[in-house]
Motif scaffolding. Sequence first.
Motif, PDB file in Angstrom:
ATOM      1  N   ASN A 103      -7.210   4.258  10.054  1.00 15.05           N
ATOM      2  CA  ASN A 103      -6.511   3.306  10.906  1.00 15.05           C
ATOM      3  C   ASN A 103      -5.421   2.627  10.084  1.00 15.05           C
ATOM      4  OD1 ASN A 103      -5.685   1.318  12.641  1.00 15.05           O
ATOM      5  ND2 ASN A 103      -7.488   0.029  12.309  1.00 15.05           N
ATOM      6  N   PRO A 104      -4.200   3.150  10.159  1.00 17.50           N
ATOM      7  CA  PRO A 104      -3.133   2.622   9.291  1.00 17.50           C
ATOM      8  C   PRO A 104      -2.832   1.141   9.506  1.00 17.50           C
ATOM      9  CG  PRO A 104      -2.486   4.706  10.279  1.00 17.50           C
ATOM     10  CD  PRO A 104      -3.741   4.279  10.970  1.00 17.50           C
ATOM     11  N   GLY A 105      -3.088   0.617  10.738  1.00 18.37           N
ATOM     12  CA  GLY A 105      -2.825  -0.807  10.993  1.00 18.37           C
ATOM     13  C   GLY A 105      -1.450  -1.193  10.479  1.00 18.37           C
ATOM     14  N   ASP A 106      -1.390  -2.284   9.711  1.00 21.05           N
ATOM     15  CA  ASP A 106      -0.081  -2.691   9.189  1.00 21.05           C
ATOM     16  C   ASP A 106       0.081  -2.309   7.713  1.00 21.05           C
ATOM     17  OD1 ASP A 106      -1.739  -4.509   8.028  1.00 21.05           O
ATOM     18  OD2 ASP A 106      -1.073  -6.204   9.245  1.00 21.05           O
ATOM     19  N   ARG A 107      -0.624  -1.261   7.294  1.00 17.22           N
ATOM     20  CA  ARG A 107      -0.541  -0.820   5.895  1.00 17.22           C
ATOM     21  C   ARG A 107       0.897  -0.498   5.473  1.00 17.22           C
ATOM     22  NH1 ARG A 107      -1.826  -1.092   0.625  1.00 17.22           N
ATOM     23  NH2 ARG A 107      -1.731   0.938  -0.409  1.00 17.22           N
ATOM     24  N   MET A 108       1.661   0.113   6.380  1.00 22.21           N
ATOM     25  CA  MET A 108       3.038   0.454   6.032  1.00 22.21           C
ATOM     26  C   MET A 108       3.797  -0.806   5.605  1.00 22.21           C
ATOM     27  SD  MET A 108       5.871   2.556   8.216  1.00 22.21           S
ATOM     28  CE  MET A 108       5.762   1.556   9.694  1.00 22.21           C
ATOM     29  N   LEU A 109       3.607  -1.887   6.351  1.00 26.17           N
ATOM     30  CA  LEU A 109       4.306  -3.128   6.007  1.00 26.17           C
ATOM     31  C   LEU A 109       3.730  -3.754   4.752  1.00 26.17           C
ATOM     32  CD1 LEU A 109       5.089  -4.905   9.383  1.00 26.17           C
ATOM     33  CD2 LEU A 109       6.417  -3.255   8.098  1.00 26.17           C
ATOM     34  N   GLU A 110       2.411  -3.603   4.567  1.00 24.23           N
ATOM     35  CA  GLU A 110       1.806  -4.139   3.345  1.00 24.23           C
ATOM     36  C   GLU A 110       2.410  -3.456   2.116  1.00 24.23           C
ATOM     37  OE1 GLU A 110      -2.329  -3.154   2.276  1.00 24.23           O
ATOM     38  OE2 GLU A 110      -2.599  -5.239   1.647  1.00 24.23           O
ATOM     39  N   VAL A 111       2.517  -2.108   2.167  1.00 25.75           N
ATOM     40  CA  VAL A 111       3.101  -1.362   1.048  1.00 25.75           C
ATOM     41  C   VAL A 111       4.537  -1.832   0.808  1.00 25.75           C
ATOM     42  CG1 VAL A 111       3.900   0.917   0.293  1.00 25.75           C
ATOM     43  CG2 VAL A 111       1.634   0.669   1.320  1.00 25.75           C
ATOM     44  N   ALA A 112       5.300  -1.955   1.904  1.00 24.33           N
ATOM     45  CA  ALA A 112       6.695  -2.389   1.786  1.00 24.33           C
ATOM     46  C   ALA A 112       6.772  -3.780   1.169  1.00 24.33           C
ATOM     47  CB  ALA A 112       7.365  -2.379   3.154  1.00 24.33           C
ATOM     48  N   ASP A 113       5.814  -4.635   1.532  1.00 21.87           N
ATOM     49  CA  ASP A 113       5.784  -6.007   1.027  1.00 21.87           C
ATOM     50  C   ASP A 113       5.440  -6.032  -0.467  1.00 21.87           C
ATOM     51  OD1 ASP A 113       5.722  -8.948   1.680  1.00 21.87           O
ATOM     52  OD2 ASP A 113       3.717  -8.715   0.829  1.00 21.87           O
ATOM     53  N   LEU A 114       4.394  -5.280  -0.840  1.00 16.53           N
ATOM     54  CA  LEU A 114       3.949  -5.282  -2.233  1.00 16.53           C
ATOM     55  C   LEU A 114       5.002  -4.660  -3.145  1.00 16.53           C
ATOM     56  CD1 LEU A 114       0.217  -4.180  -1.727  1.00 16.53           C
ATOM     57  CD2 LEU A 114       1.047  -6.484  -2.265  1.00 16.53           C
ATOM     58  N   LEU A 115       5.664  -3.601  -2.664  1.00 16.12           N
ATOM     59  CA  LEU A 115       6.603  -2.862  -3.514  1.00 16.12           C
ATOM     60  C   LEU A 115       8.061  -3.285  -3.314  1.00 16.12           C
ATOM     61  CD1 LEU A 115       5.166   0.781  -3.294  1.00 16.12           C
ATOM     62  CD2 LEU A 115       4.591  -1.059  -4.889  1.00 16.12           C
ATOM     63  N   GLY A 116       8.322  -4.124  -2.317  1.00 18.97           N
ATOM     64  CA  GLY A 116       9.710  -4.538  -2.055  1.00 18.97           C
ATOM     65  C   GLY A 116      10.559  -3.422  -1.467  1.00 18.97           C
ATOM     66  N   LEU A 117       9.935  -2.480  -0.768  1.00 22.14           N
ATOM     67  CA  LEU A 117      10.668  -1.331  -0.245  1.00 22.14           C
ATOM     68  C   LEU A 117      11.156  -1.558   1.186  1.00 22.14           C
ATOM     69  CD1 LEU A 117       8.421   1.639  -1.425  1.00 22.14           C
ATOM     70  CD2 LEU A 117      10.602   0.898  -2.379  1.00 22.14           C
ATOM     71  N   PRO A 118      12.240  -0.899   1.563  1.00 19.74           N
ATOM     72  CA  PRO A 118      12.624  -0.890   2.971  1.00 19.74           C
ATOM     73  C   PRO A 118      11.676  -0.010   3.794  1.00 19.74           C
ATOM     74  CG  PRO A 118      14.189   0.397   1.667  1.00 19.74           C
ATOM     75  CD  PRO A 118      13.181  -0.170   0.705  1.00 19.74           C
ATOM     76  N   VAL A 119      11.616  -0.286   5.097  1.00 20.82           N
ATOM     77  CA  VAL A 119      10.765   0.451   6.028  1.00 20.82           C
ATOM     78  C   VAL A 119      11.661   1.264   6.958  1.00 20.82           C
ATOM     79  CG1 VAL A 119       9.112   0.202   7.929  1.00 20.82           C
ATOM     80  CG2 VAL A 119       9.018  -1.365   5.988  1.00 20.82           C
ATOM     81  N   LEU A 120      11.319   2.528   7.160  1.00 24.03           N
ATOM     82  CA  LEU A 120      12.070   3.349   8.116  1.00 24.03           C
ATOM     83  C   LEU A 120      11.221   3.509   9.365  1.00 24.03           C
ATOM     84  CD1 LEU A 120      13.491   6.131   5.743  1.00 24.03           C
ATOM     85  CD2 LEU A 120      14.410   3.863   6.275  1.00 24.03           C
ATOM     86  N   SER A 121      11.584   2.817  10.428  1.00 24.71           N
ATOM     87  CA  SER A 121      10.794   2.863  11.652  1.00 24.71           C
ATOM     88  C   SER A 121      11.620   2.372  12.821  1.00 24.71           C
ATOM     89  CB  SER A 121       9.550   1.971  11.502  1.00 24.71           C
ATOM     90  OG  SER A 121       8.857   1.911  12.726  1.00 24.71           O
ATOM     91  N   VAL A 165      17.885  -1.792   2.221  1.00 26.88           N
ATOM     92  CA  VAL A 165      17.893  -2.803   1.173  1.00 26.88           C
ATOM     93  C   VAL A 165      16.484  -2.983   0.624  1.00 26.88           C
ATOM     94  CG1 VAL A 165      18.292  -5.238   0.695  1.00 26.88           C
ATOM     95  CG2 VAL A 165      19.853  -4.003   2.205  1.00 26.88           C
ATOM     96  N   ALA A 166      16.365  -2.879  -0.683  1.00 23.63           N
ATOM     97  CA  ALA A 166      15.078  -3.134  -1.319  1.00 23.63           C
ATOM     98  C   ALA A 166      14.993  -4.615  -1.636  1.00 23.63           C
ATOM     99  CB  ALA A 166      14.954  -2.303  -2.595  1.00 23.63           C
ATOM    100  N   GLY A 167      13.808  -5.187  -1.477  1.00 26.10           N
ATOM    101  CA  GLY A 167      13.608  -6.579  -1.861  1.00 26.10           C
ATOM    102  C   GLY A 167      12.895  -6.613  -3.193  1.00 26.10           C
ATOM    103  N   ASP A 168      12.484  -7.798  -3.624  1.00 25.81           N
ATOM    104  CA  ASP A 168      11.655  -7.893  -4.824  1.00 25.81           C
ATOM    105  C   ASP A 168      10.229  -7.547  -4.451  1.00 25.81           C
ATOM    106  OD1 ASP A 168      13.728  -8.709  -6.437  1.00 25.81           O
ATOM    107  OD2 ASP A 168      13.462 -10.825  -5.886  1.00 25.81           O
ATOM    108  N   ARG A 169       9.479  -7.060  -5.416  1.00 24.85           N
ATOM    109  CA  ARG A 169       8.046  -6.913  -5.175  1.00 24.85           C
ATOM    110  C   ARG A 169       7.481  -8.310  -4.943  1.00 24.85           C
ATOM    111  NH1 ARG A 169       6.237  -2.467  -9.813  1.00 24.85           N
ATOM    112  NH2 ARG A 169       7.215  -0.716  -8.740  1.00 24.85           N
ATOM    113  N   SER A 170       6.524  -8.426  -4.018  1.00 25.66           N
ATOM    114  CA  SER A 170       5.920  -9.734  -3.803  1.00 25.66           C
ATOM    115  C   SER A 170       5.118 -10.110  -5.048  1.00 25.66           C
ATOM    116  CB  SER A 170       5.005  -9.684  -2.579  1.00 25.66           C
ATOM    117  OG  SER A 170       3.906  -8.834  -2.839  1.00 25.66           O
ATOM    118  N   SER A 171       4.831 -11.400  -5.216  1.00 30.91           N
ATOM    119  CA  SER A 171       4.102 -11.835  -6.417  1.00 30.91           C
ATOM    120  C   SER A 171       2.729 -11.169  -6.461  1.00 30.91           C
ATOM    121  CB  SER A 171       3.980 -13.355  -6.445  1.00 30.91           C
ATOM    122  OG  SER A 171       3.375 -13.800  -5.253  1.00 30.91           O
TER     123      SER A 171
END
Length: 382
Positions: A103-121, A165-171
């Motif tokens: 159940n992927p849930g919001d894992r995609m956003l969690e990964v993007a948040d932790l790594l500071g990556l953009p999301v393609l969706s 746009v990549a952001g910073d990795r979250s703390s």
Amino acid sequence: MRFEISKVLDAIEGRVCTDPSLARAVLDLAEVIRYQDLDGGRPASLLRLGMVIDTLARQLEEDSVPVYAVVHRALLSDADLTSNERMVVRRWADDGLVEVLDNPGDRMLEVADLLGLPVLSRVRFDGLRGRFPWVVEQPGRVLAPVPDAGGPKLVAHVGGGPKPVAGDRSSTGVKLLARQWRCPEPGCALFGGGGGGAFADLARVEGAPAGQPPPSLRNGVPTCPRHGARLSDAGPRPRSEVLAVRIGGLIRRRFVLTEEQPVLVGRAPEGTGAVMLGQWLNDEARRWISRSHIRLELRVGEVIVTDVSTNGSGIRPNGSLVESERVPLAPKQSRVLAGADMVELYPGVQIGRAEALPSGASFTPTSVMAEAPTMAMRLPRP
Ligand SMILES: [Zn+2]
């Protein structure tokens, strides 16, 4: 035909990874594969992933751009995929190249948040702005691939720019990625080396520890996203440096240097993790650059370059392109590559820290789809 499709899928395989240092965007594989409007083709097609990766590469103006794919488990048995495609996705899952979840849930956003990556969706995720404020606040962090006359393009949900746009990795991401983690589930492809037992802590974490994906946080506890099991802390993550190859102004690929494994770079070097440049070189550069031209090592946090070629190399201190500042690096000579220093194997063929090497627009990235069997699948080259 079948053979050619296999070649395309192999090329795409080189562009999926869960390595936090290399992935450049996060996507939901099921969404991309089922995005029928993208090319008007079959209900599900793995080739669409190649189209989206090519689009990302074009808009980042960089070659060999990998994506972090989150995969719903149901996709492994999706009857709309060909049996070959299902087999390929299963292999990616087994090898930990993608993250498979019940159940992927919001894992995609969690990964993007932790790594500071953009999301393609195509999804806007406005409802998740509480937990992930950047989905509405940071322009260019969520982009939709949309069909266009010249092949798909990316459109940002917030802000007008097509460039992800990549952001910073979250703390939290920074903290989680400072350690390596182990899953108690035997054979876990993401956090391997499990199995528990008295000697579990002594067992070496399998795979590339420096490239482990970010754990999922559940109630503040680092958890295996695949197995839902609590991860144990397996010590500090090994040091690593992300380097990049730039040829003719365009980044051709990035690679990770660890203290465990020196990396050979050249026209056609042999050995684990070696970086082959041959396919991007003109005849003259190919004659000049040796099969193995330089060796890179990471020692106590310092990048050391040694020339192992016949013709020698040069160092461009602080990335300077001024000819008079180029320092020759003779065969067998070594030198510390500090900060923005680049080593140049041949004029215009440079290697340095990825963060210090800008990529330019003067060259078109190589299409991952170049081997695609039909014209409809072929992306135009400007
Ligand atoms: Zn696991």
